[in-house]
Design a protein around this motif. Structure first.
Motif, mmCIF file in Angstrom:
data_model
loop_
_atom_site.group_PDB
_atom_site.id
_atom_site.type_symbol
_atom_site.label_atom_id
_atom_site.label_comp_id
_atom_site.label_asym_id
_atom_site.label_seq_id
_atom_site.Cartn_x
_atom_site.Cartn_y
_atom_site.Cartn_z
ATOM 1 N N UNK A 1 -24.472 -48.900 -1.541
ATOM 2 C CA UNK A 1 -24.211 -47.727 -0.795
ATOM 3 C C UNK A 1 -24.396 -47.727 0.454
ATOM 4 N N UNK B 1 -27.109 -52.708 6.352
ATOM 5 C CA UNK B 1 -27.668 -51.155 6.306
ATOM 6 C C UNK B 1 -27.250 -50.490 4.906
ATOM 7 N N UNK C 1 -27.862 -49.957 0.621
ATOM 8 C CA UNK C 1 -28.865 -49.905 -0.124
ATOM 9 C C UNK C 1 -28.164 -50.264 -1.334
ATOM 10 N N UNK C 2 -28.938 -50.688 -2.464
ATOM 11 C CA UNK C 2 -28.050 -50.657 -3.694
ATOM 12 C C UNK C 2 -29.095 -50.172 -4.946
ATOM 13 N N UNK C 3 -28.160 -49.787 -5.838
ATOM 14 C CA UNK C 3 -28.812 -48.880 -6.976
ATOM 15 C C UNK C 3 -27.950 -49.184 -8.393
ATOM 16 N N UNK D 1 -33.153 -48.083 -7.915
ATOM 17 C CA UNK D 1 -32.615 -48.865 -6.532
ATOM 18 C C UNK D 1 -32.873 -50.205 -6.996
ATOM 19 N N UNK D 2 -32.132 -51.060 -6.537
ATOM 20 C CA UNK D 2 -32.236 -52.557 -6.939
ATOM 21 C C UNK D 2 -32.539 -53.386 -5.423
#
Lengths: 156, 564
Positions: free
Chosen positions: A114, A36, A38-40, A4-5
């Motif tokens: 995401x 809402x 998330x980043x990866x 995750x970032x």
């Protein structure tokens, strides 16, 4: 690796504007969606999603490059697309409940935002205007499919 | 498709429906949902909760639970466990000793097949039951959200017997599902089509008939059965038993052919229902027999296992249930609930970060002397891992011998899918057969019957139902009846060594095994092939239980004999 970032909502909002399904939303609605997400980060060579697997989220590429391959029933893999900054996959998965239609592989270190289907649909439940904004997109999608059918029919 | 209107059985919308959904949301689904934003924090909190509660147990004192302040402390203090390493503690718990593995006393023991042949007993403590139910509630809440009218009808959810026996200390052992059904509050029971007592029926024919006898008059909206082949079997039985069912619905009776050994409560309480019988009869006239889609037009959803070895059976569901959505039941076992599916696509579920504490070992590192254990937040997409459970049942860093794969993410939490059992084990219908069980059964059989078996491998063979194929090189004395005796004896020996194998054979979910006699020299050729592929001669071992689905594909089979 696919850690995750730290998400940057402004950058996410900017790329969300390029996703047809989200492009017609108001700035406020899109900003809410971005908050809402998330980043990866995916290493080069990582499979981000695999054809046939559970589909839980829309993926939008923030940086890097990924290829999209689809395997036919005969087992032959065909390259159907390549996505870079602003590209996306799993868009219709926000509405439909079908498995992943293709395998996506990071060709270089690739960061994705995401957006979970559940969170998208929760926003829809609380803000029905979002559904109204989606209607023209879905209408265009149906017309596009109709055109494809007609072309296929004439090609036979 | 024309459909029968089944409005009469409809449960009227009531405050209890709204209350139930609200309660599910607050009690489980909301807590779980919040935790998925930060799985590391949720997992650390769960672990520390378990350490604090069980610090005074014998196991907790031996391993310094009171000093555990972090995941790293826990890993330093507690070794990886298998059932065998925890068995001495569980044996004491079975004898009703208190405070052995956990601070709270078990209510019952959940049984499952063990790797050394005997049954495994998992202590079901109140806190473990809470953890287990938490996953059930999340699953249920999400289904009710996605299919809002499920509770307008009834749910068809068979359970298994919760009292198969009683431990030395006087506690029952059996299936958790039966216990949960038995202890459902009365207002909840009304949403379920099947009575608790059905789990006591051993005879498969009677069990399916009574299941249908209860469900056919109702407006079924959801069917939950772990194995997709059971869903197919339910539809098949409905078809073949159509006339009997309609007769019984009309007269308020239960066909006498299914009375033997059935608790009285399951045979009484039915009222004559000529209207429904007329509707059903119309279906038979129109379609030749009863079918789930025609008699339950409001059926919205099926839920069963979709991962591991299940896809073959999933493909058959549309023949019976059409395009009904199928949601995975979730990655779960008696030892815990690993993941909860939130969508219908695929076989993945979101790791249950608020139920238990989980660790993962990359699939290739299992034999590594210094393996790298990972937490939920450290997993990579599309990688396979062995999963380790820490639960309120007293299983600490417990190796369940399952391989899972990360298929997606829900917020920051991995979505995992069961892939297969670990090395040396096959599991078609839940029997979890190990190579040591096969070897033991084979040795018993050869010793007791004097059979001349030179080489032997059991392998899974798909079919309807699936079964085991026993590939064997046999001596010259093994002809005619002797081969039939051999395959029957091995089948019985496996049943004796594995309670789940026995149960699956009895319930016909596993077909009778077939012995396939291969040509002399076959195994030598297999060894030579492995050596040619680069394996050291001394290390080449042809397994006695093969997990290779293609094991027998190119073997020269001389004859086949199926067990009676």
């Amino acid at each position: 690796m696919s850690p995750a970032t730290v998400a940057d909502p402004v950058a996410i909002e900017e790329v969300f504007a390029r996703v047809p399904l989200l492009a017609h939303l108001s700035d406020r609605q899109r900003s809410r969606m971005a908050s809402l997400a998330t980043t990866r980060l995916y290493d080069e060579g990582s499979i981000i999603v695999k054809q046939g697997d559970t589909s839980m989220a829309l993926y939008v590429v923030l940086s890097g490059r990924a290829t999209i391959d689809r395997e036919s029933e005969a087992g032959k893999s065909v390259r159907v697309d390549e996505v870079e900054h602003g590209g996306f996959f799993g868009e219709m998965g926000l509405i439909e409940d079908l498995p992943r239609a293709a395998t996506v592989t990071a060709e270089e270190p690739t960061e994705c935002a995401l957006l979970a289907k559940w969170d998208f649909q929760n926003e829809l439940r609380t803000d029905p205007d979002i559904a109204l904004a989606l209607l023209p997109v879905l209408g265009a999608r149906i017309r596009e499919l109709d055109d494809q059918l007609v072309r296929l029919h004439h090609a036979r | 498709m024309s459909a029968v209107v089944t409005g009469r059985e409809k449960v009227r919308k009531s405050p209890i429906q709204r209350l139930l959904k609200t309660w599910l949301g607050f009690s489980a689904a909301n807590k779980f949902d919040d935790a998925t934003w930060d799985p590391r924090a949720a997992q650390e909190a769960k672990l520390l909760e378990l350490m604090e509660r069980n610090a005074g147990s014998d196991y907790g004192k031996e391993h310094g639970f009171a000093d555990v302040r972090s995941i790293e402390d826990y890993r330093s203090a507690v070794p990886q466990n298998t059932y065998e390493t925890l068995e001495p503690y569980i044996e004491r718990t079975l004898r009703a000793e208190k405070n052995v593995l956990t601070a709270d006393d078990p209510l019952m023991f959940a049984t499952t097949s063990g790797t050394t042949g005997s049954a495994k007993y998992i202590p079901v403590t109140p806190s473990y039951l809470h953890e287990y139910s938490h996953g059930v509630h999340v699953h249920t809440y999400r289904m009710f959200t996605d299919f809002p009218d499920l509770l307008d009808g009834k749910l068809l959810v068979p359970s298994s017997n919760d009292v198969e026996g009683v431990s030395e200390g006087g506690l029952p052992y059996g299936a958790i599902s039966g216990y949960l059904t038995k202890t459902q509050p009365k207002p909840i029971k009304r949403f379920y089509a099947l009575p608790y007592e059905l789990c006591k029926v051993k005879n498969v024919e009677a069990k399916y008939y009574l299941m249908l006898r209860n469900a056919v008059p109702a407006d079924i909206r959801l069917i939950v059965m772990p194995n997709p082949s059971s869903l197919t079997l339910l539809a098949e039985k409905m078809g073949t038993l159509s006339e009997e069912l309609v007769h019984d619905v009309r007269n308020g009776t239960v066909n006498e052919a299914y009375h033997e050994g059935v608790p009285d409560v399951l045979l009484k309480g039915f009222s004559p229902d000529p209207d429904r019988a007329d509707e059903l009869e119309a279906v038979i006239k129109r379609s030749g027999s009863l079918t789930p889609r025609e008699i339950w037009p409001n059926l919205r959803l099926l839920s069963c296992w979709k991962g591991g070895t299940m896809p073959l059976y999933l493909r058959k569901l549309p023949n019976v249930y059409g395009d009904l959505p199928v949601r995975d039941l979730g990655y779960m076992a008696s030892e815990g609930r690993g993941a909860t599916p939130l969508v219908n696509s695929g076989a993945g579920g979101v790791l249950n970060v608020t139920s238990h504490f989980f660790e993962f070992l990359p699939e290739g590192e299992r034999d590594d002397p210094n393996p790298t254990f990972l937490t939920a937040d450290e997993l990579e997409s599309n990688r396979e891992y062995f999963i380790y459970f820490t639960t309120s049942a007293g299983l600490y860093r417990y190796d369940i011998n399952d391989v899972v794969r990360v298929v997606d993410y829900y917020r920051q939490t991995p979505v995992i899918q069961f892939v297969r059992k670990g090395q040396g084990m096959t599991n078609i219908t839940g029997e979890k057969l190990t190579e040591s069980q096969v070897t033991g059964a084979l040795v018993d059989t050869v010793d007791s019957g004097g059979f001349d078996v030179q080489h032997f491998t059991a392998a899974v063979e798909w079919g309807e139902p699936p079964r085991y194929a026993f590939y064997a090189e046999l001596g010259d004395s093994m002809v005619g009846e002797r081969i039939a005796e051999l395959v029957g004896a091995i089948d019985r020996a496996l049943s004796a060594r594995n309670i789940e194998y026995e149960a699956k054979r009895e319930s016909q979910r596993l077909g009778a095994p077939v012995l396939k006699r291969v040509a002399p020299g076959t195994y030598q050729a297999l060894r030579q092939k492995r050596v040619a592929e680069g394996a050291p001669e001394a290390q080449v071992k042809i397994p006695q239980l093969s997990t290779d689905m293609e094991f027998g594909a190119n073997l020269d089979v001389l004859e086949e004999v199926t067990a009676e």
